[in-house]
Design a protein around this motif. Structure first.
Motif, short mmCIF file in Angstrom:
data_model
loop_
_atom_site.label_atom_id
_atom_site.label_comp_id
_atom_site.label_asym_id
_atom_site.label_seq_id
_atom_site.Cartn_x
_atom_site.Cartn_y
_atom_site.Cartn_z
N GLU A 1 98.57 3.60 -5.08
CA GLU A 1 99.10 5.06 -5.27
C GLU A 1 97.98 5.95 -6.21
O GLU A 1 97.60 6.84 -6.07
N GLN B 1 91.33 11.54 -4.51
CA GLN B 1 91.39 12.95 -4.04
C GLN B 1 90.92 13.88 -5.59
O GLN B 1 90.30 14.92 -5.46
N CYS C 1 95.12 4.91 -7.27
CA CYS C 1 93.66 4.87 -6.57
C CYS C 1 93.55 6.12 -5.50
O CYS C 1 92.52 6.75 -5.56
N ASN C 2 94.50 6.28 -4.62
CA ASN C 2 94.49 7.31 -3.71
C ASN C 2 94.65 8.66 -4.62
O ASN C 2 93.71 9.62 -4.10
N GLU C 3 95.25 8.67 -5.68
CA GLU C 3 95.21 9.97 -6.49
C GLU C 3 93.90 10.30 -6.95
O GLU C 3 93.63 11.57 -6.90
N LEU D 1 90.81 0.09 -4.47
CA LEU D 1 91.83 0.22 -3.36
C LEU D 1 91.76 -0.91 -2.28
O LEU D 1 92.85 -1.55 -1.96
N SER E 1 87.75 3.78 -4.84
CA SER E 1 87.94 3.47 -3.27
C SER E 1 87.61 1.75 -3.12
O SER E 1 88.32 1.11 -2.18
N LYS F 1 95.22 -3.60 -1.72
CA LYS F 1 95.66 -3.47 -0.12
C LYS F 1 95.42 -4.99 0.14
O LYS F 1 96.13 -5.26 1.00
#
Length: 75
Positions: free
Chosen positions: A52, A59, A54-56, A31, A28, A35
């Motif tokens: 991408e 989750q 980090c988002n994966e 990320l 997090s 960004k």
């Protein structure tokens, strides 16, 4: 958009910090840094990839013994 030398230096600092956090499994926080890189240069490919990833991982976190290597799930 023209990315100046000063912008690139700033982007590199954010990228380096993001990578450090990513490797420490702080996805997090990492990320946020990636960004920031994209705010400086929206075309920065490596930062897009790490956003991408980090988002994966936010989750679906990797195992605790993760060695930092990203394993693709699809082609």
């Amino acid at each position: 958009m023209v990315v100046t030398k000063t912008d690139k230096v700033k982007l590199l600092a954010y990228y380096k910090k993001g990578l450090e956090l990513y490797k420490s499994m702080k996805f997090s926080e990492a990320l946020d840094y990636f960004k920031e890189c994209l705010k400086i240069d929206p075309k920065d490919g490596p930062s897009k990839v790490y956003v991408e990833r980090c988002n994966e991982y936010i989750q679906n976190p990797p195992p605790n013994d993760w060695d930092g290597v990203y394993e693709m799930k699809t082609k």
